[in-house]
Design a protein around this motif. Structure first.
Motif, PDB file in Angstrom:
ATOM      1  N   ILE A 123      19.075  12.592   0.006  1.00 40.64           N
ATOM      2  CA  ILE A 123      19.122  13.955   0.552  1.00 40.64           C
ATOM      3  C   ILE A 123      17.840  14.252   1.325  1.00 40.64           C
ATOM      4  CG2 ILE A 123      19.128  16.410  -0.061  1.00 40.64           C
ATOM      5  CD1 ILE A 123      21.061  15.584  -2.387  1.00 40.64           C
ATOM      6  N   LEU A 124      16.699  13.827   0.780  1.00 37.95           N
ATOM      7  CA  LEU A 124      15.421  14.033   1.484  1.00 37.95           C
ATOM      8  C   LEU A 124      15.358  13.216   2.772  1.00 37.95           C
ATOM      9  CD1 LEU A 124      13.020  14.078  -1.588  1.00 37.95           C
ATOM     10  CD2 LEU A 124      13.579  16.013  -0.088  1.00 37.95           C
ATOM     11  N   VAL A 125      15.928  12.022   2.756  1.00 39.07           N
ATOM     12  CA  VAL A 125      15.964  11.184   3.960  1.00 39.07           C
ATOM     13  C   VAL A 125      16.853  11.838   5.017  1.00 39.07           C
ATOM     14  CG1 VAL A 125      16.799   8.979   4.877  1.00 39.07           C
ATOM     15  CG2 VAL A 125      15.410   9.016   2.796  1.00 39.07           C
ATOM     16  N   GLN A 126      18.035  12.299   4.617  1.00 40.47           N
ATOM     17  CA  GLN A 126      18.945  12.944   5.566  1.00 40.47           C
ATOM     18  C   GLN A 126      18.314  14.176   6.203  1.00 40.47           C
ATOM     19  OE1 GLN A 126      22.583  13.682   3.427  1.00 40.47           O
ATOM     20  NE2 GLN A 126      23.147  11.518   3.390  1.00 40.47           N
ATOM     21  N   ALA A 127      17.508  14.895   5.433  1.00 40.18           N
ATOM     22  CA  ALA A 127      16.840  16.089   5.948  1.00 40.18           C
ATOM     23  C   ALA A 127      15.617  15.735   6.794  1.00 40.18           C
ATOM     24  CB  ALA A 127      16.420  16.995   4.791  1.00 40.18           C
ATOM     25  N   GLY A 128      15.175  14.486   6.732  1.00 35.38           N
ATOM     26  CA  GLY A 128      14.032  14.043   7.525  1.00 35.38           C
ATOM     27  C   GLY A 128      12.688  14.190   6.835  1.00 35.38           C
ATOM     28  N   PHE A 129      12.684  14.599   5.562  1.00 37.32           N
ATOM     29  CA  PHE A 129      11.424  14.799   4.845  1.00 37.32           C
ATOM     30  C   PHE A 129      10.843  13.507   4.296  1.00 37.32           C
ATOM     31  CE2 PHE A 129      13.470  19.059   4.138  1.00 37.32           C
ATOM     32  CZ  PHE A 129      12.660  19.728   5.038  1.00 37.32           C
ATOM     33  N   VAL A 130      11.670  12.474   4.192  1.00 38.54           N
ATOM     34  CA  VAL A 130      11.236  11.178   3.666  1.00 38.54           C
ATOM     35  C   VAL A 130      11.807  10.090   4.558  1.00 38.54           C
ATOM     36  CG1 VAL A 130      11.494   9.570   1.717  1.00 38.54           C
ATOM     37  CG2 VAL A 130      11.035  11.977   1.270  1.00 38.54           C
ATOM     38  N   THR A 131      11.000   9.056   4.793  1.00 38.42           N
ATOM     39  CA  THR A 131      11.470   7.878   5.509  1.00 38.42           C
ATOM     40  C   THR A 131      11.505   6.705   4.527  1.00 38.42           C
ATOM     41  OG1 THR A 131       9.243   7.271   6.224  1.00 38.42           O
ATOM     42  CG2 THR A 131      10.548   8.655   7.720  1.00 38.42           C
ATOM     43  N   VAL A 132      12.359   5.744   4.811  1.00 39.14           N
ATOM     44  CA  VAL A 132      12.477   4.566   3.950  1.00 39.14           C
ATOM     45  C   VAL A 132      12.222   3.327   4.783  1.00 39.14           C
ATOM     46  CG1 VAL A 132      14.011   3.206   2.470  1.00 39.14           C
ATOM     47  CG2 VAL A 132      14.141   5.704   2.436  1.00 39.14           C
ATOM     48  N   ALA A 133      11.368   2.459   4.248  1.00 39.24           N
ATOM     49  CA  ALA A 133      11.095   1.169   4.874  1.00 39.24           C
ATOM     50  C   ALA A 133      11.465   0.080   3.886  1.00 39.24           C
ATOM     51  CB  ALA A 133       9.620   1.066   5.246  1.00 39.24           C
ATOM     52  N   LYS A 134      12.166  -0.920   4.356  1.00 38.30           N
ATOM     53  CA  LYS A 134      12.533  -2.043   3.492  1.00 38.30           C
ATOM     54  C   LYS A 134      11.542  -3.175   3.732  1.00 38.30           C
ATOM     55  CE  LYS A 134      17.341  -0.915   3.028  1.00 38.30           C
ATOM     56  NZ  LYS A 134      17.499  -0.573   1.646  1.00 38.30           N
ATOM     57  N   ASP A 190       0.855  -1.190   0.000  1.00 36.66           N
ATOM     58  CA  ASP A 190       0.000   0.000   0.000  1.00 36.66           C
ATOM     59  C   ASP A 190       0.892   1.243   0.000  1.00 36.66           C
ATOM     60  OD1 ASP A 190      -1.417   2.310   1.141  1.00 36.66           O
ATOM     61  OD2 ASP A 190      -3.079   0.894   1.365  1.00 36.66           O
ATOM     62  N   PRO A 191       0.777   2.108  -1.025  1.00 35.62           N
ATOM     63  CA  PRO A 191       1.670   3.265  -1.109  1.00 35.62           C
ATOM     64  C   PRO A 191       1.473   4.293  -0.001  1.00 35.62           C
ATOM     65  CG  PRO A 191       0.043   3.331  -2.864  1.00 35.62           C
ATOM     66  CD  PRO A 191      -0.109   2.017  -2.162  1.00 35.62           C
ATOM     67  N   VAL A 192       0.287   4.320   0.598  1.00 38.52           N
ATOM     68  CA  VAL A 192       0.051   5.255   1.700  1.00 38.52           C
ATOM     69  C   VAL A 192       0.590   4.684   3.001  1.00 38.52           C
ATOM     70  CG1 VAL A 192      -1.710   6.419   3.088  1.00 38.52           C
ATOM     71  CG2 VAL A 192      -1.944   6.332   0.600  1.00 38.52           C
ATOM     72  N   GLU A 193       0.307   3.429   3.259  1.00 39.58           N
ATOM     73  CA  GLU A 193       0.704   2.799   4.522  1.00 39.58           C
ATOM     74  C   GLU A 193       2.210   2.514   4.576  1.00 39.58           C
ATOM     75  OE1 GLU A 193       0.059  -1.432   6.754  1.00 39.58           O
ATOM     76  OE2 GLU A 193      -1.658  -0.593   5.689  1.00 39.58           O
ATOM     77  N   ILE A 194       2.746   1.895   3.546  1.00 40.13           N
ATOM     78  CA  ILE A 194       4.148   1.465   3.532  1.00 40.13           C
ATOM     79  C   ILE A 194       5.051   2.487   2.849  1.00 40.13           C
ATOM     80  CG2 ILE A 194       5.756  -0.339   2.771  1.00 40.13           C
ATOM     81  CD1 ILE A 194       3.801  -1.290   4.912  1.00 40.13           C
ATOM     82  N   GLY A 195       4.585   3.077   1.768  1.00 46.54           N
ATOM     83  CA  GLY A 195       5.373   4.015   0.984  1.00 46.54           C
ATOM     84  C   GLY A 195       5.418   3.581  -0.463  1.00 46.54           C
ATOM     85  N   VAL A 196       6.170   4.315  -1.258  1.00 50.84           N
ATOM     86  CA  VAL A 196       6.248   4.079  -2.698  1.00 50.84           C
ATOM     87  C   VAL A 196       7.621   3.509  -3.041  1.00 50.84           C
ATOM     88  CG1 VAL A 196       6.153   5.181  -4.966  1.00 50.84           C
ATOM     89  CG2 VAL A 196       4.619   5.952  -3.150  1.00 50.84           C
ATOM     90  N   CYS A 197       7.628   2.494  -3.866  1.00 46.72           N
ATOM     91  CA  CYS A 197       8.863   1.852  -4.302  1.00 46.72           C
ATOM     92  C   CYS A 197       9.759   2.866  -5.020  1.00 46.72           C
ATOM     93  CB  CYS A 197       8.521   0.692  -5.229  1.00 46.72           C
ATOM     94  SG  CYS A 197       9.962  -0.185  -5.841  1.00 46.72           S
ATOM     95  N   MET A 198      11.032   2.840  -4.705  1.00 51.07           N
ATOM     96  CA  MET A 198      11.986   3.774  -5.320  1.00 51.07           C
ATOM     97  C   MET A 198      11.994   3.670  -6.842  1.00 51.07           C
ATOM     98  SD  MET A 198      15.340   3.793  -2.935  1.00 51.07           S
ATOM     99  CE  MET A 198      15.349   4.512  -1.317  1.00 51.07           C
ATOM    100  N   THR A 199      11.779   2.480  -7.370  1.00 54.13           N
ATOM    101  CA  THR A 199      11.758   2.289  -8.815  1.00 54.13           C
ATOM    102  C   THR A 199      10.629   3.088  -9.457  1.00 54.13           C
ATOM    103  OG1 THR A 199      12.677   0.079  -8.543  1.00 54.13           O
ATOM    104  CG2 THR A 199      11.628   0.548 -10.650  1.00 54.13           C
TER     105      THR A 199
END
Length: 100
Positions: free
Chosen positions: A58-69, A30-39
């Motif tokens: 850069i967005l992750v380092q700034a805290g604007f985006v989180t990444v879940a694997k 789910d793109p809202v719950e989990i996020g959107v695939c980098m691809t």
């Protein structure tokens, strides 16, 4: 401020603001719950995946985006709290002080 100084990164944040609209074809999570695939983000931007990954980092380092694997994919999600805090900070910085 560096994170917000790129039109590509601003576009990423705009796209992630409404992931169901922009990434409806994502089937793996789910793109809202989990996020959107980098691809899919790279595809939406029309850039190679390494280029998208650099902008996302850069967005992750700034805290604007989180990444879940999840499994073999990495999913990106916009941090609404950090975007809101940044906009509040920017408004305060740009406010005209009385008495100046």
């Amino acid at each position: 401020m560096k994170a917000m100084s790129s039109e590509v990164r601003l576009t990423v944040l705009r796209l992630l603001a409404n992931p169901h609209e922009h990434f409806a074809e994502q089937w793996s999570a789910d793109p809202v719950e989990i996020g959107v695939c980098m691809t899919l983000i790279a595809k939406a931007l029309g850039v190679a995946q390494p280029t998208a990954s650099r902008h996302l980092e850069i967005l992750v380092q700034a805290g604007f985006v989180t990444v879940a694997k999840k499994h073999k994919w990495s999913y990106c999600k916009r941090s609404e709290l950090m975007v809101s805090e940044y906009l509040e900070w920017l408004a305060q910085e740009l406010a005209v002080e009385k008495g100046l």
